[in-house]
Design a protein around this motif. Sequence first.
Motif: not given
Ligand code: CA
Length: 220
Positions: A7-8, A51, A53, A101
């Motif tokens: 997850e960024d 995630d 993205g 999310k």
């Molecule tokens: Ca993301």
Amino acid sequence: MRILIVEDEPTLRAQVAEGVRAAGYVADEAGNGLDALHLGDTEPYDAVVLDLGLPQMDGISVLRKWRAGGRVMPVLILTARDGWHEKVAGIDAGADDYLSKPFHMEELLARLRALIRRAGGHASAELVCGPLTLDTRHNRVLVAGQTLTLTSHEYRVLAYLMHHGNEVVSRSALIEHIYAQDFDRDSNTVEVFIARLRKKLPANMIETVRGLGYRLSAPA
Ligand code: CA
């Protein structure tokens, strides 16, 4: 059981990692697609939270590369709310489940538990081996109905052996699945945990298979 969290967004990643660790797992973290790809290719995870993205390489591409390379660990993808097309693309790329999310930590943990036990061929949330019951929802092990008092490391070793009941589990596999990547691993500690577990369990449940590892099975 060892989980990779990709997850960024740092706050969300930290929250997920904290929740996963509180649930008795060890967790490694990656904040971009390339780091995720490398970790998933080189470390034996029991499940991945991915995630989609992500900077450097998007989650779908990471997942496709893992699957093309023969990586079969369960993968739970995190998608945008109402991102039905992302869910379709993710599942077609090899995801085992998805979560939109924002989500509740309890739901993420329930889905992880289900993915992990199904990967081990277990349909129920309670794993049974002779007199032992592993309650995966509450991170506890019962012997003939009585809760066994275990340290977190003893629990991780026993939970891994129970997910792989009647199989020979090597010492190196145990080390890889009970410690996170950045932990200073000492293979002798596994022997210590096994010795302590043997004192707590009914006799002869953990067999040493010479040169190969350990096997948990119901007493004859
Ligand atoms: Ca993301």
